[in-house]
Scaffold this motif. Structure first.
Motif, mmCIF file in Angstrom:
data_model
loop_
_atom_site.group_PDB
_atom_site.id
_atom_site.type_symbol
_atom_site.label_atom_id
_atom_site.label_comp_id
_atom_site.label_asym_id
_atom_site.label_seq_id
_atom_site.Cartn_x
_atom_site.Cartn_y
_atom_site.Cartn_z
ATOM 1 N N LYS A 3 0.688 -1.175 -0.041
ATOM 2 C CA LYS A 3 0.216 -0.026 0.136
ATOM 3 C C LYS A 3 0.766 1.027 0.004
ATOM 4 N N TRP A 4 0.956 2.024 -0.930
ATOM 5 C CA TRP A 4 1.982 3.146 -0.990
ATOM 6 C C TRP A 4 1.290 4.387 -1.801
ATOM 7 N N ILE A 5 1.832 5.497 -1.488
ATOM 8 C CA ILE A 5 1.169 6.788 -2.004
ATOM 9 C C ILE A 5 2.244 7.475 -2.530
ATOM 10 N N ALA A 6 1.955 8.478 -3.460
ATOM 11 C CA ALA A 6 3.140 9.290 -4.097
ATOM 12 C C ALA A 6 2.656 10.697 -3.491
ATOM 13 N N ALA A 7 3.572 11.672 -2.778
ATOM 14 C CA ALA A 7 3.253 12.870 -2.302
ATOM 15 C C ALA A 7 4.150 14.022 -2.953
ATOM 16 N N LEU A 8 3.501 15.140 -3.343
ATOM 17 C CA LEU A 8 4.321 16.191 -3.765
ATOM 18 C C LEU A 8 4.097 17.479 -3.085
ATOM 19 N N PRO A 9 5.112 18.072 -2.421
ATOM 20 C CA PRO A 9 5.060 19.432 -1.909
ATOM 21 C C PRO A 9 4.947 20.379 -2.845
ATOM 22 N N VAL A 10 4.000 21.331 -2.711
ATOM 23 C CA VAL A 10 3.744 22.372 -4.068
ATOM 24 C C VAL A 10 3.695 23.869 -3.366
ATOM 25 N N TYR A 11 4.450 24.645 -4.115
ATOM 26 C CA TYR A 11 4.249 26.304 -3.759
ATOM 27 C C TYR A 11 4.538 26.854 -4.919
ATOM 28 N N ASN A 12 3.179 27.627 -5.167
ATOM 29 C CA ASN A 12 3.180 28.453 -6.286
ATOM 30 C C ASN A 12 3.791 27.603 -7.794
ATOM 31 N N GLU A 13 3.104 26.527 -8.138
ATOM 32 C CA GLU A 13 3.583 25.767 -9.173
ATOM 33 C C GLU A 13 2.440 25.728 -10.260
ATOM 34 N N GLU A 14 1.566 26.835 -10.515
ATOM 35 C CA GLU A 14 0.447 26.725 -11.595
ATOM 36 C C GLU A 14 1.323 26.297 -12.707
ATOM 37 N N GLN A 15 2.063 26.914 -13.069
ATOM 38 C CA GLN A 15 3.008 26.588 -14.441
ATOM 39 C C GLN A 15 2.990 25.049 -14.761
ATOM 40 N N TYR A 16 3.343 24.264 -13.543
ATOM 41 C CA TYR A 16 3.647 22.769 -13.582
ATOM 42 C C TYR A 16 2.678 21.847 -13.175
ATOM 43 N N VAL A 17 1.782 22.139 -12.465
ATOM 44 C CA VAL A 17 0.985 21.345 -11.684
ATOM 45 C C VAL A 17 0.213 20.322 -12.573
ATOM 46 N N ASP A 18 -0.252 20.913 -13.621
ATOM 47 C CA ASP A 18 -1.336 19.982 -14.577
ATOM 48 C C ASP A 18 -0.551 18.891 -15.081
ATOM 49 N N SER A 19 0.625 19.455 -15.644
ATOM 50 C CA SER A 19 1.820 18.288 -16.675
ATOM 51 C C SER A 19 2.264 17.475 -15.440
ATOM 52 N N ASP A 121 21.365 15.610 -19.591
ATOM 53 C CA ASP A 121 21.375 16.186 -18.313
ATOM 54 C C ASP A 121 21.818 17.612 -18.229
ATOM 55 N N SER A 122 21.058 18.384 -17.402
ATOM 56 C CA SER A 122 21.384 19.962 -17.255
ATOM 57 C C SER A 122 22.887 20.032 -16.686
ATOM 58 N N GLN A 123 23.331 21.463 -16.698
ATOM 59 C CA GLN A 123 24.333 21.729 -16.041
ATOM 60 C C GLN A 123 23.868 22.422 -14.882
ATOM 61 N N PRO A 124 24.199 21.794 -13.431
ATOM 62 C CA PRO A 124 23.776 22.395 -12.315
ATOM 63 C C PRO A 124 24.425 23.829 -12.251
ATOM 64 N N PRO A 125 23.682 24.908 -11.792
ATOM 65 C CA PRO A 125 24.099 26.050 -11.359
ATOM 66 C C PRO A 125 25.370 25.866 -10.397
ATOM 67 N N SER A 126 26.360 26.473 -10.554
ATOM 68 C CA SER A 126 27.779 26.276 -9.967
ATOM 69 C C SER A 126 27.621 26.263 -8.567
ATOM 70 N N GLY A 127 27.133 27.371 -8.080
ATOM 71 C CA GLY A 127 26.860 27.512 -6.553
ATOM 72 C C GLY A 127 26.090 26.356 -6.030
ATOM 73 N N ARG A 128 25.121 25.885 -6.461
ATOM 74 C CA ARG A 128 24.389 24.881 -5.981
ATOM 75 C C ARG A 128 25.255 23.360 -6.002
ATOM 76 N N LEU A 201 16.581 28.324 -14.233
ATOM 77 C CA LEU A 201 17.866 28.753 -13.294
ATOM 78 C C LEU A 201 17.686 29.919 -12.543
ATOM 79 N N GLU A 202 16.572 30.496 -12.859
ATOM 80 C CA GLU A 202 16.097 31.882 -12.097
ATOM 81 C C GLU A 202 15.551 31.420 -10.690
ATOM 82 N N ARG A 203 15.100 30.265 -10.675
ATOM 83 C CA ARG A 203 14.567 29.946 -9.287
ATOM 84 C C ARG A 203 15.272 30.194 -8.318
ATOM 85 N N SER A 204 14.733 30.858 -7.140
ATOM 86 C CA SER A 204 15.483 31.301 -5.943
ATOM 87 C C SER A 204 15.107 30.421 -4.565
#
Ligand SMILES: Nc1nc2c(ncn2[C@@H]2O[C@H](COP(=O)(O)OP(=O)(O)O)[C@@H](O)[C@H]2O)c(=O)[nH]1
Ligand SMILES: [Mg+2]
Length: 249
Positions: A3-19, A121-128, A201-204
């Motif tokens: 018995k399992w469940i998939a959970a998503l934390p969501v904050y201001n994701e109107e752009q992505y939530v449907d897809s 694969d993307s190139q991760p932001p160097s600081g991250r 990459l602009e996500r802060s």
């Protein structure tokens, strides 16, 4: 049948939530969205998904707080396995079954973006990347772990193991507290490779955490506080074997 469940934390994701949900619901019968006080159109969009269970935080409380709510929901719901993934396109829902099956032999299955290179694969932001490598190295040293990615939000948990954790941090350091508690409870941890995806990459992080040095200090404070919290409750750090043979394999 697990018995399992998939959970998503969501904050201001109107752009992505449907897809993201249209993909997640292909692989998971039970889906939970923790809407962490979104101020955009996320809540309205979630109404179009009656098959998805939704818990709303009235205020934005943070990434860690959203995951704590998902943990408690899985425990209260009597689930055996909880899968967590982000809702911003950085995690591929088609990999969910792999996480569920890997959870048969582990208490925590963690995605790693640095275990295997994928085409595209993307190139991760160097600081991250720098901070991820630094913190992952420090945690392995401190906790005798063999992690390659301490920050991937794509994970699966055996809910019985989750019941033993007492997560305090409600922000972005929550995954680090999780590693401290998991190691000091001697939980079984495995990593599975996932692609490295950065779409925005602009996500802060927001506020002072956008400063790498300040973020590193916040992470290190959380790690130290978590070790002290567990030691005060009688737990010990995994001990390195004598004669510097390092950590027990
Ligand atoms: N930025 C942010 N994301 C949150 C918060 N609460 C929940 N989330 C969700 O947590 C997931 C990871 O957040 P994200 O900012 O992408 O973290 P990152 O990928 O580690 O930089 C996403 O699905 C967010 O929507 C919050 O307070 N702030
Ligand atoms: Mg993200």
């Amino acid at each position: 049948m697990t018995k399992w469940i998939a959970a998503l934390p969501v904050y201001n994701e109107e752009q992505y939530v449907d897809s993201v949900l249209s993909e997640v619901t292909k692989y998971a019968d039970q889906v939970l969205v923790v809407n962490d006080g979104s101020q955009d159109g996320t809540a309205a969009r979630l109404e179009a998904w009656p098959q998805v269970q939704v818990v709303h935080h009235q205020q934005n409380r943070g990434y860690g707080a959203a995951l704590k709510t998902a943990f408690q929901f899985a425990i209260d719901g009597g689930y055996e396995v909880l899968v967590t993934l982000d809702c911003d396109g950085q995690h591929q829902p088609r990999r969910i079954p792999r996480f569920v099956s890997a959870c048969k032999n582990a208490d925590i299955v963690s995605g790693s973006r640095y275990l295997k290179q994928y085409e595209g694969d993307s190139q991760p932001p160097s600081g991250r990347l720098f901070i991820n490598r630094q913190i992952t190295r420090d945690l392995n040293e401190l906790l005798c772990l063999n992690l390659t990615d301490a920050f991937c939000g794509f994970k699966a948990y055996r809910v019985e193991a989750l019941k033993r954790l007492e997560i305090q941090d409600e922000g972005y350091a929550m995954p680090l507290e999780l590693w401290v508690q998991a190691a000091m409870h001697r939980l079984r941890i495995i990593e599975v490779p996932v692609p490295l995806i950065y779409l925005d990459l602009e996500r802060s992080f927001g506020g002072s955490l956008d400063d790498g040095e300040q973020r590193l200090q916040y992470y290190n404070r959380c790690i130290q506080r978590s070790v002290t919290y567990m030691k005060d409750r009688g737990f010990s750090l995994p001990s390195k074997q004598p004669a510097s043979r390092g950590c027990p394999q």
